[in-house]
Write a protein that holds these residues in place. Structure first.
Motif, mmCIF file in Angstrom:
data_model
loop_
_atom_site.group_PDB
_atom_site.id
_atom_site.type_symbol
_atom_site.label_atom_id
_atom_site.label_comp_id
_atom_site.label_asym_id
_atom_site.label_seq_id
_atom_site.Cartn_x
_atom_site.Cartn_y
_atom_site.Cartn_z
ATOM 1 N N THR A 78 0.829 -1.196 0.000
ATOM 2 C CA THR A 78 0.000 0.000 0.000
ATOM 3 C C THR A 78 0.864 1.247 0.000
ATOM 4 O O THR A 78 2.020 1.215 0.424
ATOM 5 C CB THR A 78 -0.945 0.036 1.223
ATOM 6 O OG1 THR A 78 -1.720 1.245 1.149
ATOM 7 C CG2 THR A 78 -0.195 0.038 2.528
ATOM 8 N N SER A 79 0.315 2.312 -0.474
ATOM 9 C CA SER A 79 1.011 3.597 -0.410
ATOM 10 C C SER A 79 0.316 4.528 0.575
ATOM 11 O O SER A 79 0.651 5.691 0.666
ATOM 12 C CB SER A 79 1.041 4.238 -1.804
ATOM 13 O OG SER A 79 -0.275 4.474 -2.256
ATOM 14 N N GLN A 80 -0.621 4.006 1.325
ATOM 15 C CA GLN A 80 -1.384 4.819 2.266
ATOM 16 C C GLN A 80 -0.723 4.792 3.642
ATOM 17 O O GLN A 80 -1.165 4.117 4.553
ATOM 18 C CB GLN A 80 -2.824 4.313 2.337
ATOM 19 C CG GLN A 80 -3.512 4.397 1.000
ATOM 20 C CD GLN A 80 -4.874 3.737 1.022
ATOM 21 O OE1 GLN A 80 -5.241 3.052 1.950
ATOM 22 N NE2 GLN A 80 -5.633 3.938 -0.037
ATOM 23 N N HIS A 81 0.349 5.539 3.767
ATOM 24 C CA HIS A 81 1.135 5.587 5.000
ATOM 25 C C HIS A 81 1.105 7.004 5.570
ATOM 26 O O HIS A 81 2.116 7.670 5.626
ATOM 27 C CB HIS A 81 2.599 5.212 4.724
ATOM 28 C CG HIS A 81 2.765 3.909 4.022
ATOM 29 N ND1 HIS A 81 3.800 3.669 3.167
ATOM 30 C CD2 HIS A 81 2.034 2.775 4.029
ATOM 31 C CE1 HIS A 81 3.712 2.446 2.693
ATOM 32 N NE2 HIS A 81 2.640 1.890 3.189
ATOM 33 N N GLY A 82 -0.035 7.476 5.994
ATOM 34 C CA GLY A 82 -0.199 8.859 6.423
ATOM 35 C C GLY A 82 0.829 9.347 7.417
ATOM 36 O O GLY A 82 1.457 10.394 7.235
ATOM 37 N N ARG A 84 3.731 8.059 8.155
ATOM 38 C CA ARG A 84 5.067 8.000 7.553
ATOM 39 C C ARG A 84 5.305 9.223 6.677
ATOM 40 O O ARG A 84 6.359 9.818 6.698
ATOM 41 C CB ARG A 84 5.246 6.719 6.755
ATOM 42 C CG ARG A 84 6.618 6.654 6.115
ATOM 43 C CD ARG A 84 7.108 5.301 5.789
ATOM 44 N NE ARG A 84 6.932 4.288 6.763
ATOM 45 C CZ ARG A 84 7.861 3.908 7.656
ATOM 46 N NH1 ARG A 84 9.008 4.537 7.712
ATOM 47 N NH2 ARG A 84 7.633 2.922 8.481
ATOM 48 N N TYR A 85 4.310 9.598 5.872
ATOM 49 C CA TYR A 85 4.471 10.774 5.024
ATOM 50 C C TYR A 85 4.711 12.027 5.859
ATOM 51 O O TYR A 85 5.554 12.849 5.527
ATOM 52 C CB TYR A 85 3.244 10.972 4.122
ATOM 53 C CG TYR A 85 3.093 9.919 3.050
ATOM 54 C CD1 TYR A 85 4.127 9.651 2.162
ATOM 55 C CD2 TYR A 85 1.928 9.191 2.931
ATOM 56 C CE1 TYR A 85 3.996 8.687 1.177
ATOM 57 C CE2 TYR A 85 1.785 8.224 1.951
ATOM 58 C CZ TYR A 85 2.821 7.978 1.080
ATOM 59 O OH TYR A 85 2.682 7.020 0.114
ATOM 60 N N GLN A 98 7.172 12.801 -1.734
ATOM 61 C CA GLN A 98 6.567 12.500 -3.027
ATOM 62 C C GLN A 98 7.280 11.343 -3.706
ATOM 63 O O GLN A 98 6.656 10.449 -4.271
ATOM 64 C CB GLN A 98 6.584 13.733 -3.936
ATOM 65 C CG GLN A 98 5.934 13.511 -5.287
ATOM 66 C CD GLN A 98 4.444 13.253 -5.186
ATOM 67 O OE1 GLN A 98 3.768 13.843 -4.374
ATOM 68 N NE2 GLN A 98 3.946 12.342 -6.012
ATOM 69 N N ALA A 101 6.185 8.213 -2.026
ATOM 70 C CA ALA A 101 4.824 7.857 -2.463
ATOM 71 C C ALA A 101 4.843 7.225 -3.854
ATOM 72 O O ALA A 101 4.188 6.201 -4.088
ATOM 73 C CB ALA A 101 3.932 9.106 -2.466
ATOM 74 N N ASN A 104 6.168 3.657 -3.734
ATOM 75 C CA ASN A 104 5.190 2.728 -3.216
ATOM 76 C C ASN A 104 4.075 2.453 -4.213
ATOM 77 O O ASN A 104 3.600 1.338 -4.334
ATOM 78 C CB ASN A 104 4.609 3.243 -1.899
ATOM 79 C CG ASN A 104 5.515 2.944 -0.739
ATOM 80 O OD1 ASN A 104 5.432 1.871 -0.145
ATOM 81 N ND2 ASN A 104 6.399 3.860 -0.414
ATOM 82 N N GLU A 105 3.660 3.470 -4.943
ATOM 83 C CA GLU A 105 2.649 3.273 -5.976
ATOM 84 C C GLU A 105 3.186 2.361 -7.069
ATOM 85 O O GLU A 105 2.472 1.492 -7.564
ATOM 86 C CB GLU A 105 2.224 4.616 -6.587
ATOM 87 C CG GLU A 105 1.250 5.396 -5.753
ATOM 88 C CD GLU A 105 -0.090 4.708 -5.623
ATOM 89 O OE1 GLU A 105 -0.679 4.282 -6.631
ATOM 90 O OE2 GLU A 105 -0.563 4.600 -4.476
#
Length: 107
Positions: A78-82, A84-85, A98, A101, A104-105
């Protein structure tokens, strides 16, 4: 009526549904092109790909292969690592976040 919801322990499907392979301990020195420490998914996959490329490979694992973190994962990418971002932005800036992200995408 008692709530027994939390009395059960969860067991990984991957661990529960597969047999443990047995490999004997290394008893002597060996010579290989590549030595990999860790028999999780990354170590096993790297070993496989290197072997397919014609190299001699040894994977060393202190316990049972594919049963630690790998055996207890949901195997999702997943790239949904709030959080972590947020931390990457604080420490390295928006551009690096970016790039993380996008990587990961791509995975």
């Amino acid at each position: 009526m008692e709530n027994r919801l939390f009395e059960k322990t969860c067991e990984s499907y991957w661990v529960k549904s597969t047999e443990n392979p047995f490999f004997s301990s290394l008893e002597e020195n060996i010579k290989v092109d590549v030595g990999i420490v860790g028999g999780g998914m990354a170590g096993i996959l790297c070993g496989y790909l290197l072997k397919e490329a014609g190299l001699s490979v040894a994977v060393a694992e202190s316990d049972v292969i594919l049963k630690g973190t790998t055996g207890n994962t949901t195997a999702k990418v997943t790239s949904q690592h709030g959080i972590r971002y947020t931390n990457i932005i604080k420490q390295h800036g928006k551009e690096k976040a970016q790039q993380y992200a996008q990587a990961n995408e791509g995975a």
